[in-house]
Design a protein around this motif. Sequence first.
Motif, mmCIF file in Angstrom:
data_model
loop_
_atom_site.group_PDB
_atom_site.id
_atom_site.type_symbol
_atom_site.label_atom_id
_atom_site.label_comp_id
_atom_site.label_asym_id
_atom_site.label_seq_id
_atom_site.Cartn_x
_atom_site.Cartn_y
_atom_site.Cartn_z
ATOM 1 N N MET A 154 0.794 -1.164 -0.079
ATOM 2 C CA MET A 154 -0.007 -0.179 0.042
ATOM 3 C C MET A 154 0.724 1.160 0.095
ATOM 4 S SD MET A 154 -3.317 -0.854 2.697
ATOM 5 C CE MET A 154 -1.979 -1.249 3.917
ATOM 6 N N ARG A 155 2.238 1.168 0.611
ATOM 7 C CA ARG A 155 2.752 2.429 0.489
ATOM 8 C C ARG A 155 3.691 2.825 -0.621
ATOM 9 N NH1 ARG A 155 4.661 2.692 6.907
ATOM 10 N NH2 ARG A 155 4.523 4.738 6.585
ATOM 11 N N GLY B 193 14.064 2.633 6.139
ATOM 12 C CA GLY B 193 13.386 2.914 4.956
ATOM 13 C C GLY B 193 12.625 1.674 4.434
ATOM 14 N N VAL B 194 11.758 1.024 5.097
ATOM 15 C CA VAL B 194 10.944 -0.033 4.707
ATOM 16 C C VAL B 194 9.584 0.248 4.901
ATOM 17 C CG1 VAL B 194 12.953 -1.931 4.854
ATOM 18 C CG2 VAL B 194 11.159 -1.397 6.938
ATOM 19 N N GLY B 195 8.846 -0.453 4.367
ATOM 20 C CA GLY B 195 7.296 -0.088 4.500
ATOM 21 C C GLY B 195 6.369 -0.840 5.511
ATOM 22 N N THR B 196 6.998 -2.053 6.177
ATOM 23 C CA THR B 196 6.442 -2.670 7.055
ATOM 24 C C THR B 196 7.516 -3.102 8.217
ATOM 25 O OG1 THR B 196 6.640 -4.706 5.710
ATOM 26 C CG2 THR B 196 4.738 -3.536 5.865
ATOM 27 N N PRO B 197 7.880 -1.994 8.763
ATOM 28 C CA PRO B 197 9.205 -2.403 9.890
ATOM 29 C C PRO B 197 8.310 -3.232 11.066
ATOM 30 C CG PRO B 197 8.206 -0.280 10.036
ATOM 31 C CD PRO B 197 7.595 -0.697 8.939
ATOM 32 N N GLU C 150 12.371 -4.204 -1.012
ATOM 33 C CA GLU C 150 11.517 -3.364 -0.097
ATOM 34 C C GLU C 150 12.150 -2.172 0.667
ATOM 35 O OE1 GLU C 150 8.184 -3.649 0.727
ATOM 36 O OE2 GLU C 150 7.644 -5.732 0.195
ATOM 37 N N VAL C 151 13.376 -1.550 -0.167
ATOM 38 C CA VAL C 151 13.901 -0.437 0.091
ATOM 39 C C VAL C 151 13.046 0.743 -0.357
ATOM 40 C CG1 VAL C 151 15.797 1.050 -0.072
ATOM 41 C CG2 VAL C 151 16.251 -1.341 -0.077
ATOM 42 N N ASN C 152 12.585 1.369 0.588
ATOM 43 C CA ASN C 152 11.815 2.707 0.253
ATOM 44 C C ASN C 152 12.351 3.967 0.672
ATOM 45 O OD1 ASN C 152 9.563 4.543 0.248
ATOM 46 N ND2 ASN C 152 8.194 3.067 0.652
ATOM 47 N N PRO C 153 12.834 4.738 -0.072
ATOM 48 C CA PRO C 153 13.722 5.680 0.139
ATOM 49 C C PRO C 153 12.854 7.018 0.925
ATOM 50 C CG PRO C 153 13.306 6.033 -2.380
ATOM 51 C CD PRO C 153 12.913 4.353 -1.692
ATOM 52 N N ILE C 154 11.566 7.027 0.429
ATOM 53 C CA ILE C 154 10.713 8.047 0.955
ATOM 54 C C ILE C 154 10.430 7.810 2.469
ATOM 55 C CG2 ILE C 154 8.074 8.652 1.106
ATOM 56 C CD1 ILE C 154 7.729 8.269 -1.716
ATOM 57 N N LEU C 155 10.842 6.660 3.047
ATOM 58 C CA LEU C 155 10.694 6.499 4.481
ATOM 59 C C LEU C 155 11.965 6.518 4.969
ATOM 60 C CD1 LEU C 155 8.004 3.774 4.209
ATOM 61 C CD2 LEU C 155 7.637 6.120 4.862
#
Length: 300
Positions: free
Chosen positions: A17-18, A238-242, A272-277
């Motif tokens: 979702m993110r 930087g992950v969506g589901t820590p 699952e690396v999400n730079p926004i987070l």
Amino acid sequence: MNKKISLIGVPMDLGQMRRGVDMGPSVIRYAGVVERLENLGYEVEDRGDLRIGRPQRYDVKDKDNLKDLDVVVEANQKLADEVVDAVSGGAFPLILGGDHSIAIGSLAGVAKDRKNLGVIWYDAHGDLNTGETSPSGNIHGMPLSASIGLGHDQLTGIGGFSPKVKPENVVIIGARSLDEGERKLIKDKGIRVYTMHEIDRLGMSKVMEEAAAHVTNGTDGVHLSLDLDALDPHDAPGVGTPVMGGPTYRETHLAMEILAEKNIITSAEFVEVNPILDVKNQTAEAAVALIGSLFGEKLL
């Protein structure tokens, strides 16, 4: 370890979702993955990023409780074909995600010419849901179940065959967040799982020794699927589901170093690396450092 590496980016963010994880391949490259591998003596062919389709609306569930099913299936079929091509050219496929739903395509590709593939699933989650058991309908929570032949036909049938891997050839490491349906499936199928309880009690060295022995028992190759949310969020924010309470950066380095010493990994993905987070690209830099350790980087 194969000295020829095919690097494949999969900018997929539709399995969850993110938004933002589609930029994962770019920031991992920015953190220097190609240079790191070349400095270790590898020949790296960067195949660039797959083109991922976009739905008109995000996160739309179908009647089977699966979000964005068609575009996820299309992307994974493209990835499976790309991996098959890389393997046929004699290269080690190294896939950069993207969300963890891309593992369906990774495994479809690497299992094509292997009769008995072993899998190390380094993750805070089991990713063993199906549409029937998933609380969310997010396909990034289903790649391992699809790969062992459970779930929607469009997911299990990617690559034209199913299953890609046998449950007895799978080891999950670092699990600390499992849904009820996943817990039941693990018990029913006898899947080997090292939760954080086992890692704390036995130590990472013992866990990896046992896991390596398990996935090489009668297999003809081993795929590593590493979700950066396996690490404690302090080390990989930087992950969506820590999930709190995971292996440390150093413990995970040790895990990769042990796999390098044993020389058993024949394909791998980091997802699952999400730079926004993220914080100052910390998670992407951790991914690159772990890739270095997996491919034999040492201090001395």
